[in-house]
Enzyme design. Structure first.
Site, short mmCIF file in Angstrom:
data_model
loop_
_atom_site.label_atom_id
_atom_site.label_comp_id
_atom_site.label_asym_id
_atom_site.label_seq_id
_atom_site.Cartn_x
_atom_site.Cartn_y
_atom_site.Cartn_z
N TYR A 135 0.92 -1.24 -0.06
CA TYR A 135 0.13 -0.18 -0.13
C TYR A 135 0.79 1.27 -0.01
O TYR A 135 0.45 2.29 -0.67
CB TYR A 135 -0.82 0.01 1.12
CG TYR A 135 -2.35 -0.43 1.12
CD1 TYR A 135 -2.35 -1.96 0.87
CD2 TYR A 135 -3.39 0.25 1.18
CE1 TYR A 135 -3.71 -2.35 0.51
CE2 TYR A 135 -4.63 -0.25 1.16
CZ TYR A 135 -4.75 -1.66 0.67
OH TYR A 135 -6.09 -2.17 0.73
N LYS A 190 2.29 -15.39 2.82
CA LYS A 190 2.43 -16.02 1.48
C LYS A 190 3.66 -16.68 1.21
O LYS A 190 4.53 -16.05 0.24
CB LYS A 190 1.92 -15.28 0.11
CG LYS A 190 1.92 -16.00 -0.96
CD LYS A 190 0.70 -17.00 -1.12
CE LYS A 190 0.90 -17.73 -2.48
NZ LYS A 190 -0.19 -19.03 -2.53
N ASP A 222 -4.05 -17.98 0.87
CA ASP A 222 -4.94 -18.55 -0.05
C ASP A 222 -5.67 -19.85 0.67
O ASP A 222 -6.91 -19.92 0.56
CB ASP A 222 -4.44 -19.29 -1.49
CG ASP A 222 -2.96 -19.82 -1.09
OD1 ASP A 222 -2.58 -20.11 -0.24
OD2 ASP A 222 -2.71 -20.81 -2.02
N ASP A 246 -6.69 -6.53 3.93
CA ASP A 246 -7.77 -5.95 3.23
C ASP A 246 -8.77 -6.77 2.52
O ASP A 246 -10.02 -6.71 2.71
CB ASP A 246 -7.20 -4.89 2.20
CG ASP A 246 -8.37 -4.18 1.29
OD1 ASP A 246 -9.24 -3.73 2.01
OD2 ASP A 246 -8.17 -4.36 0.07
N ASP A 250 -12.92 -8.13 4.17
CA ASP A 250 -14.21 -8.22 3.40
C ASP A 250 -14.84 -9.36 3.59
O ASP A 250 -16.16 -9.78 3.89
CB ASP A 250 -13.93 -7.46 1.98
CG ASP A 250 -14.18 -6.14 2.04
OD1 ASP A 250 -13.97 -5.66 3.14
OD2 ASP A 250 -14.75 -5.74 0.74
C1 IPM Z 1 -10.38 -0.52 3.82
C2 IPM Z 1 -10.67 0.03 2.40
C3 IPM Z 1 -9.73 0.87 2.10
C4 IPM Z 1 -8.24 0.02 1.93
C5 IPM Z 1 -9.56 1.87 0.85
C6 IPM Z 1 -10.93 2.57 0.90
C7 IPM Z 1 -8.31 2.57 0.46
O1 IPM Z 1 -10.89 -1.03 1.46
O2 IPM Z 1 -10.30 0.10 4.78
O3 IPM Z 1 -10.55 -1.74 3.77
O4 IPM Z 1 -7.79 -0.38 0.96
O5 IPM Z 1 -7.63 -0.15 2.84
MG MG Z 2 -11.10 -2.83 2.05
#
Ligand code: IPM
Ligand code: MG
Length: 355
Positions: A135, A190, A222, A246, A250
């Protein structure tokens, strides 16, 4: 105690307004100061993270952040995109430790896309390193390929890198968190492919020497992605780098029924923190009053616990959210047969009533 409130864009504005109602209902002498961030700040000041917003955030004990982003900014130069606001705050405030809990409330089991027996009782904590990795790694950019089969062709590149102290400090945070839970830490990397991951694994194992009471295992990313949907309850605390964190956060969020339920905390060395829902600005539903405010309200609870030193008030809010769910009200994202569909502010009303 001073709280900087940065609503941002899209549903960020709506859900932060609801969370502020909850803060006010606590009747504590907190001082709230508002500032623009993301697309809203770009419109008003020509930059997604104006200097006064950074100063306000840095001077506060905690930051309550909504969400940033909208498709209408897709064509902007990358340094002006709303996402730069959150990345900039993370790096300028040195918020290296990101906590993303994924809890499946019994009332919401039916809202998960997974079978009830897989998610019932789920309670895991993902600890994501937030200020390093690909990042932020330099160098990055575009150039003509200097070598390889496509030498001379336009290419783009980013750099994945981690230093020992960077890995050590996030590992310590994760071990400490595991100590307060089931004492089980899974480090995700990884290492079969990446040099940074082999180093990550080595450093996390070194730090483990000071936390012998916590069980540590290592897992390839993975495989972790697979285990998260196969047997999510086998995890207690997961620690991983910025990029993998990240993606996995999710995935973990979806296990709980809705990403609209998940709070997050990003902390620096001095427990100053930024608190935000794990979801984004959702421009498709912005302005309709249907967004789920619970992730942001639960982020306020995390703020009270981690930065404002008010564990009692944190527990009160968490209890009130549980009671609101038990009373049967649901925003659309968590609605299921037999429950009552409510809008954003009615959901907050239910939390306030329980408070
Ligand atoms: C998160 C989001 C951010 C990230 C974006 C909005 C830059 O996806 O907080 O997970 O990638 O960290
Ligand atoms: Mg995110």
């Amino acid at each position: 105690m001073k709280i900087a409130v940065l609503p941002g864009d899209g549903i960020g504005k709506e859900i932060v307004a609801e969370a502020v109602r909850v803060i006010n209902a606590l009747n504590e002498p907190f001082e709230l100061e508002f500032a623009e961030v993301g697309g809203a700040a770009y419109e008003a000041h020509g930059h997604p993270l104006p200097e006064p917003t950074v100063r306000l955030a840095q001077a506060a004990d905690a930051v309550l952040f909504g969400a940033v982003g909208d498709w209408k900014y897709d064509a902007l130069d990358s340094h002006l995109r709303p996402e730069q606001a959150i990345l900039g705050l993370r790096s300028q405030m040195k918020l290296f430790a990101n906590f993303r809990p994924a809890v499946c409330y019994p009332e919401l089991i039916a809202a998960s896309t997974l079978k009830p027996e897989i998610v019932a009782g789920l309670d895991l904590l993902l600890v994501r390193e937030l200020t390093g990795d690909i990042y932020f790694g330099q160098p990055r950019g575009r150039r003509d390929a200097p070598d390889g089969d496509f030498r001379g062709a336009p290419e783009a590149f980013d750099t994945m890198r981690y230093s020992r102290p960077e890995i050590e400090r996030i590992a310590r945070v994760a071990f400490e968190a595991a100590r307060k839970r089931q004492r089980k830490l899974t480090s995700v990397d990884k290492a079969n492919v990446l040099a940074t991951s082999r180093f990550w694994r080595e450093v996390v194992s070194d730090v483990h020497a000071s936390y012998a009471d916590v069980a540590l295992d290592h897992m390839y990313v993975d495989n972790a992605a697979m285990q998260l949907v196969r047997a999510p309850r086998s995890f207690d605390v997961i620690v991983t780098g910025n990029m993998f964190g990240d993606i996995l956060s999710d995935e973990a969020a979806m296990l709980t029924g809705s990403i609209g339920m998940l709070p997050s905390a990003s902390l620096n060395e001095r427990a100053q923190g930024l608190y935000e829902p794990s979801h984004g600005s959702a421009p498709d539903i912005a302005g309709k009053g249907i967004a789920n405010p619970l992730a942001t309200i639960l982020s306020v609870a995390m703020m009270l616990r981690h930065s404002l030193n008010r564990v009692d008030q944190a527990a009160r809010i968490e209890g009130a959210v549980k009671s609101a769910l038990a009373s049967g009200v649901r925003t659309s994202d968590i609605w299921s047969e037999g429950t009552r569909r409510v809008d954003t502010s009615e959901m907050t009303d239910a939390v306030l009533a329980a408070l």
